[in-house]
Design an enzyme around this catalytic site. Structure first.
Site, short mmCIF file in Angstrom:
data_model
loop_
_atom_site.label_atom_id
_atom_site.label_comp_id
_atom_site.label_asym_id
_atom_site.label_seq_id
_atom_site.Cartn_x
_atom_site.Cartn_y
_atom_site.Cartn_z
N SER A 137 0.87 -1.18 0.00
CA SER A 137 0.00 0.00 0.00
C SER A 137 0.90 1.23 0.00
CB SER A 137 -0.84 -0.01 1.27
OG SER A 137 -1.42 1.25 1.51
N TYR A 150 -2.17 0.35 10.87
CA TYR A 150 -2.33 -0.10 9.47
C TYR A 150 -1.04 0.17 8.70
CZ TYR A 150 -3.86 -0.55 4.66
OH TYR A 150 -3.94 -0.94 3.35
C1 8X3 Z 1 -4.92 1.73 1.00
C2 8X3 Z 1 -4.51 3.14 0.77
O1 8X3 Z 1 -4.37 5.52 1.67
O2 8X3 Z 1 -6.20 4.18 2.49
O3 8X3 Z 1 -3.94 0.92 1.51
O4 8X3 Z 1 -3.96 3.73 3.22
S1 8X3 Z 1 -4.79 4.16 2.11
#
Ligand code: 8X3
Length: 250
Positions: A137, A150
């Site tokens: 990501s 995350y």
């Molecule tokens: C997904 C992109 O910007 O929502 O991994 O983290 S974001």
């Protein structure tokens, strides 16, 4: 015919990749937690290619190993592993973050990717061939407000990708990471736990990437000649400069 195993194939990037690779006649093993969705996809794609499905949750170590070792002979030699399964849970400051959300992200995005890789790697090292693609990501490359855990989980995916490339270099196994920005999938709906208004708002006012855009790129990456390894690729929509800077006036 190359055999590709895709995790998280029931939706989003995983599903779009399965659909595209079936049309290009890769032999497919589609994996996910939701049996009915997998079976429907399997029967839809069976008109294009040889396909089977495995139902397991990547965070359940025993079922990962059990499922992968149960593959029928025709599907047991895996050429390409696409570690796509991953989720975001919550978007909260660190001091009020939910520990169940933290567990889910680390268990799925980091430990799940490791378990699936571990279940498949011995056959690749034995054959001295294979290709692993880890879906990271933009959150693997930068940290943004409230993204804390995350982002940490995706930074771990990036580190594991680099580590795999080093350790598997001696075996001629390709390893690469693909790092998408905002892709219009169920991602935000999961992150915001079913709050569809909040999820829809993420993608409002600009053209985000589509799952099919990333599927196209995955197909490009796996169809390069043997001597070409696309090691690290960040993909943004044109409107997006970073995880948080999005031009909504384009
Ligand atoms: C997904 C992109 O910007 O929502 O991994 O983290 S974001």
């Amino acid at each position: 015919m190359k055999t590709v195993l895709i995790t998280g194939a029931t939706s989003g990037i995983g599903k779009a990749t399965a659909v595209l690779l079936a049309r290009h006649q890769y032999r497919l093993i589609i994996c996910g937690r939701r049996k009915e969705i997998l079976e429907t996809l399997e029967s839809d794609l069976a008109k294009h290619t040889q396909i089977t499905s495995l139902v397991f949750d990547v965070k359940d170590k025993d079922s990962v190993f059990k499922a992968i070792s149960s593959l029928p002979e025709d599907f047991s030699k895996i050429d390409i592993l696409i570690n796509n399964a991953g989720n975001a849970h919550g978007l909260d400051p660190i001091q009020t973050g939910n520990t169940d959300d933290w567990d889910a992200m680390i268990d799925i995005n980091v430990k799940g990717l490791l378990y699936v890789s571990k279940a498949i790697l011995p056959q690749m090292t034995e054959r001295k061939s294979g290709h692993i693609i880890n879906i990271g990501s933009t959150a693997a490359k930068e940290v943004y407000p409230n993204g804390n855990v995350y982002c940490a989980s995706k930074h771990a995916v990036d580190a594991i990708t680099q580590g795999m490339r080093i350790d598997l270099n001696a075996f001629g196994i390709k390893v690469g990471g693909i790092h998408p920005g905002m892709v219009h999938t169920a991602f935000s709906e999961v992150r915001f736990k079913g709050d569809t208004d909040r999820a829809d708002n993420v993608y409002k006012g600009f053209q985000p990437l589509l799952a099919e855009d990333i599927a196209d790129i995955i197909h490009f990456v796996i169809s390069r000649p043997y001597h070409v390894n696309i090691a690290d690729l960040m993909v943004l929509s044109t409107a997006q400069a970073t995880s948080t800077i999005v031009n909504k006036n384009l």
